[in-house]
Scaffold this active site. Structure first.
Site, mmCIF file in Angstrom:
data_model
loop_
_atom_site.group_PDB
_atom_site.id
_atom_site.type_symbol
_atom_site.label_atom_id
_atom_site.label_comp_id
_atom_site.label_asym_id
_atom_site.label_seq_id
_atom_site.Cartn_x
_atom_site.Cartn_y
_atom_site.Cartn_z
ATOM 1 N N GLU A 113 0.855 -1.236 -0.084
ATOM 2 C CA GLU A 113 0.144 0.141 -0.009
ATOM 3 C C GLU A 113 0.798 1.232 -0.187
ATOM 4 O OE1 GLU A 113 -2.231 -0.109 3.689
ATOM 5 O OE2 GLU A 113 -3.445 -1.867 3.050
ATOM 6 N N LYS A 115 2.129 4.818 1.664
ATOM 7 C CA LYS A 115 2.201 5.122 2.988
ATOM 8 C C LYS A 115 1.771 6.701 3.101
ATOM 9 C CE LYS A 115 5.185 5.264 7.187
ATOM 10 N NZ LYS A 115 4.593 6.546 7.740
ATOM 11 N N ASP A 117 0.812 10.426 3.913
ATOM 12 C CA ASP A 117 1.782 11.295 4.859
ATOM 13 C C ASP A 117 0.815 12.355 5.531
ATOM 14 O OD1 ASP A 117 3.610 12.429 6.323
ATOM 15 O OD2 ASP A 117 4.833 13.275 4.688
ATOM 16 N N TYR A 225 -6.775 2.271 5.885
ATOM 17 C CA TYR A 225 -5.889 1.085 5.714
ATOM 18 C C TYR A 225 -6.097 -0.197 6.749
ATOM 19 C CZ TYR A 225 -3.170 4.050 9.066
ATOM 20 O OH TYR A 225 -2.821 4.458 10.078
ATOM 21 N N LYS A 316 10.667 3.682 3.163
ATOM 22 C CA LYS A 316 10.488 5.396 3.084
ATOM 23 C C LYS A 316 10.995 5.976 1.729
ATOM 24 C CE LYS A 316 9.969 7.431 7.043
ATOM 25 N NZ LYS A 316 9.001 8.566 7.580
ATOM 26 N N CYS A 410 13.543 46.761 11.532
ATOM 27 C CA CYS A 410 12.951 46.348 10.019
ATOM 28 C C CYS A 410 14.042 46.638 8.895
ATOM 29 C CB CYS A 410 11.819 47.099 9.634
ATOM 30 S SG CYS A 410 11.439 46.985 8.163
ATOM 31 N N CYS A 413 12.949 49.925 6.819
ATOM 32 C CA CYS A 413 12.781 51.079 7.346
ATOM 33 C C CYS A 413 13.402 51.525 8.785
ATOM 34 C CB CYS A 413 11.348 51.524 7.525
ATOM 35 S SG CYS A 413 10.383 50.656 8.839
ATOM 36 N N CYS A 428 6.906 44.532 11.258
ATOM 37 C CA CYS A 428 7.425 46.066 11.378
ATOM 38 C C CYS A 428 6.017 46.819 11.542
ATOM 39 C CB CYS A 428 8.018 46.282 9.959
ATOM 40 S SG CYS A 428 8.135 48.125 9.922
ATOM 41 N N CYS A 434 6.915 52.465 5.968
ATOM 42 C CA CYS A 434 7.834 51.336 5.446
ATOM 43 C C CYS A 434 7.612 50.927 4.018
ATOM 44 C CB CYS A 434 7.605 50.209 6.386
ATOM 45 S SG CYS A 434 8.578 48.795 5.969
HETATM 46 S S1 IVH Z 1 -0.609 0.134 8.846
HETATM 47 C C1 IVH Z 1 0.464 -1.493 13.089
HETATM 48 N N1 IVH Z 1 -0.746 1.483 6.610
HETATM 49 O O1 IVH Z 1 2.389 5.383 9.433
HETATM 50 C C2 IVH Z 1 0.783 -0.633 12.023
HETATM 51 N N2 IVH Z 1 -0.066 2.766 8.483
HETATM 52 O O2 IVH Z 1 4.485 4.388 11.308
HETATM 53 C C3 IVH Z 1 -0.301 -0.024 11.520
HETATM 54 N N3 IVH Z 1 0.592 5.065 7.778
HETATM 55 O O3 IVH Z 1 0.692 6.257 12.262
HETATM 56 C C4 IVH Z 1 -0.088 0.939 10.589
HETATM 57 N N4 IVH Z 1 -0.094 4.896 5.628
HETATM 58 O O4 IVH Z 1 -0.627 6.422 10.498
HETATM 59 C C5 IVH Z 1 -0.472 1.700 7.818
HETATM 60 N N5 IVH Z 1 -0.860 2.337 4.336
HETATM 61 C C6 IVH Z 1 -0.638 2.522 5.874
HETATM 62 C C7 IVH Z 1 -0.171 3.847 6.184
HETATM 63 C C8 IVH Z 1 0.046 3.897 7.482
HETATM 64 C C9 IVH Z 1 0.323 5.619 6.582
HETATM 65 C C10 IVH Z 1 1.214 5.753 9.089
HETATM 66 C C11 IVH Z 1 0.116 5.267 10.097
HETATM 67 C C12 IVH Z 1 1.144 4.997 11.308
HETATM 68 C C13 IVH Z 1 2.326 5.350 10.765
HETATM 69 C C14 IVH Z 1 3.248 4.036 11.176
#
Ligand code: IVH
Length: 672
Positions: A113, A115, A117, A225, A316, A410, A413, A428, A434
């Site tokens: 999946e 990740k 942010d 997720y 990451k 500033c 000015c 300022c 200014c």
């Molecule tokens: S699974 C037991 N799936 O990443 C772990 N986490 O460090 C359950 N996050 O705070 C998390 N995308 O909020 C999972 N596809 C994804 C995710 C995800 C982002 C975040 C999550 C968690 C952090 C884990």
């Protein structure tokens, strides 16, 4: 309507609206117009007011927010919210895979999946209704932010029919879509406010706001997720996520490769490489990908360490990052006097462009980075447009480099800077003396969304100011042809254009004039609200703080800023001069009578000839009722108002884009 009928209608409207909401936000496949949706919502709102005993805590009317949470309750998680072990190295992914293959029993399959942010959220559903939503907090207990989460349109308040457990929790990530984030920052810049640094922190800050109506206006989104339940839902993760999609949640699209199952390391790498290359086109930020053992039984078998599951790992992405030398720090002064420090760097290539400058935001940020001039600094490009300095290479620091000292006066000015309590930015205070503030305010005044003065641009403002011809916006209306002609680069034609543009600006409607004044925190939307509520500047000037706060969407901070503005003599004088010049400082009587917001948020294209109205009359009606006129049909058009003899290509385009085509009488019904 009697009670039984009301109850029935409320229930019918609730499920109908929730279904339309799902189609619009989750499936991207609406089946009714925004206008029709709003009509149904208004009907429900009315009925709930009339029969509060039948109002549901999960009513679709909660989407617009309004509930205030003074203090978020602390809640212990039913299942701890763990984190993921993560790595930047593909070798470590291979090591992890080899390791768990040895421990687990049988063949392994993985679910891959994105990740996301953003901010982790756990949402509990009881009998198919959203019960509460809790942040991750320290992993064992978090804060309950239910009212705010209910405003996120992609999170269902009631589930669609399905085999969901009676009581379960679903977890996911709430994030700020990049387009929405950019729009928010544009609005803040227009209102003279400091910009937000990045989408993730802004999402987090938004979710902790007390007023859920503000949260609703921000347009946060959420991907789910993981489903957590004592009852069994499916044998594997992929299937349970898929089921959650059927219950109404927004889940990653397998057809777009946002989630997939893999059996080999090669397939895992394929997924990683695909998203490393394609992540910038997603419209939201991801910081990596997550690999999970798909089968629940094998997950159990692999178990957990103290902090994270052994059955999952995050890879990451390295942010596009380089190091370069910090040559100097300079300071920009905005039109509101806000000071923004900027890092000047030795030019360096980063993600395809040469970077010479990076944003440093404010004094706290510089202190946090512990910067020294001459440092070798890391510069990163994230989802934002301006790159940022993320850290210092301490190994390369010159031990004799003096500590950084932020300016106290500033740079333009020389006035001593101030920093208001609770604010990160220095200011300022020399508003009238200014130069960048004076020029910045005038540039804002003439800008497109404000007075939109044709024939006059930012550079001309600079020139006129430097020549001593203008010191404030009112001076523009005193400019004479004979003063302008002798100036450099001022041909007769451009002078005439400019003067005609200035003259024409006297017709700009009041709400835009109010925005153009550049009162702090009064952006385009706030100006519109104030103008439509008070109808004239006189009334706004007279309004007490409490009266201002009572206006929809006007908070304490905005109200205070408006009151402060009109407490200053120089502002009163300025406005008086603008009034004398003939600018619009009220909504004319005849327009007031029939002004509504019935068409608010809808954009129209008019085409053809009509029986009862001229096209100009229709245009006026659209604007009076809060709608917007545009010339050509696009994805943003809501309605094509079709008359006799409309071209076939317009109709075709509207049909292709799913734009609703309405007749003159249907239009009349909308504003009736
Ligand atoms: S699974 C037991 N799936 O990443 C772990 N986490 O460090 C359950 N996050 O705070 C998390 N995308 O909020 C999972 N596809 C994804 C995710 C995800 C982002 C975040 C999550 C968690 C952090 C884990």
């Amino acid at each position: 309507m009697n009670e039984a009928q009301a109850k029935q209608r409320i229930q019918a409207l609730t499920s109908e609206l929730e279904e339309h909401n799902h189609r619009y936000y989750v499936l991207n496949d609406p089946s009714i117009s925004d206008f029709a949706f709003d009509q149904l919502l208004k009907e429900l709102e009315q009925l709930e007011l009339q029969f509060p005993e039948f109002a549901d805590s999960n009513s679709p009317t909660k989407r617009v927010g309004g509930d205030i949470t003074k203090k978020f309750a602390s809640v212990v998680h039913d299942f701890p919210m763990l984190s993921l072990s993560n790595t930047y190295s593909k070798e470590e992914i291979i090591d992890w895979e080899t390791r768990i293959r040895k421990i687990a029993d049988g063949e392994l399959e993985y679910a891959c999946e994105l990740k996301y942010d953003g901010v982790a959220i756990g949402i509990r559903y009881v009998n198919g209704a959203l019960d509460r939503a809790v942040t991750r907090g320290d992993g064992s207990k978090g804060e309950e932010i239910t009212a705010n989460v209910k405003t996120i349109r992609t999170i269902p308040l009631k589930l669609r029919a399905g085999d969901y457990p009676e009581d379960f929790e679903i977890r996911g990530e709430i994030f700020y879509p990049l387009k929405k984030f950019q729009k928010l920052n544009e609005e803040r810049s227009d209102a003279g406010e400091a910009l937000f640094a990045n989408p993730r922190n802004t999402a987090s800050g938004t979710l902790k706001m007390q007023d859920s109506a503000v949260v609703a206006s921000r347009g946060l989104d959420c991907y789910l997720y993981g489903v957590y339940s004592k009852a069994s839902i499916a044998e594997d993760h992929f299937t349970s996520v898929d089921k959650a999609g059927k219950w109404g949640f927004k889940i990653p699209d397998a057809a777009a490769n946002m989630i997939r199952t893999c059996r080999t390391v090669d397939e895992l790498m394929e997924f990683i490489n695909y998203w490393d290359a394609h992540r910038h086109g997603l419209g939201f930020e991801i910081d990596g990908i997550v690999i999970k053992v798909n089968n629940y039984r094998q997950q159990e078998e692999l178990g957990y360490t103290a902090k994270s599951p052994r059955w999952a790992i995050a890879y990451k992405f390295k942010a596009a990052e380089v190091t370069t030398k910090l040559e100097s720090v300079t300071y920009q002064v905005g039109r509101t006097g806000a000071i923004t420090p900027v890092a000047n760097l030795s030019p360096v290539l980063l993600a395809g462009t040469t970077v010479k400058r990076a944003s440093l935001h404010n004094a706290d940020q510089i202190a946090k980075l512990d910067l020294r001039i001459g440092d070798e600094v890391y510069v990163e490009k994230g989802g934002e447009i301006i790159p940022k300095v993320t850290s210092v290479d301490m190994q390369k620091r010159d031990p004799n480099a003096p500590a950084f000292s932020y300016i106290s006066a500033c740079p333009e000015c020389g006035t001593e800077l101030i920093r208001r309590e609770g604010e990160a930015q220095h200011y300022c205070p020399n508003e009238t003396g200014c130069p960048p503030q004076i020029k910045g305010r005038m540039q804002h005044f003439i800008s497109r969304k404000a007075m939109d003065i044709e024939g006059l641009g930012a550079e001309t403002i600079d020139q006129l100011h430097e020549e001593g011809l203008v010191h404030n916006m009112a001076d523009l209306y005193d400019l004479q042809r004979t003063q302008l002609l002798p100036l450099e680069r001022m041909a007769e034609k451009s002078v005439d254009n400019m003067l005609a543009g200035i003259e024409a600006s006297k017709e700009v409607p009041f709400e835009r004039v109010l925005f153009a004044l550049g009162i702090r925190y009064v952006g385009e939307t706030v100006a519109k609200k104030l103008a439509r509520y008070f109808h004239s500047l006189e009334a706004i000037k007279r309004a007490a703080l409490e009266e201002l706060v009572a206006v929809d969407e006007i908070g304490q901070r905005i109200a205070e800023s408006v009151v402060d503005y009109f407490e200053r003599e120089e502002h009163i004088q300025l406005v008086d001069r603008l009034v004398d010049a003939g600018l619009q400082f009220s909504i004319p009587e005849d327009q007031l009578a029939d002004q509504t917001d019935k068409l608010e948020g809808n954009s129209f294209v008019i085409s053809g000839v009509f029986e009862r109205h001229s096209r100009d009359e229709l245009k006026e009606l659209i604007e009076k009722n809060g709608g917007k006129n545009t010339v050509s049909v696009s994805g943003k058009t809501n309605f094509l108002l079709a008359g006799e003899g409309m071209g076939p290509s317009k109709r075709e385009k509207a049909e292709k884009l799913g734009v609703q085509i309405i007749s003159e009488s249907e239009f009349e019904a909308m504003i009736a």
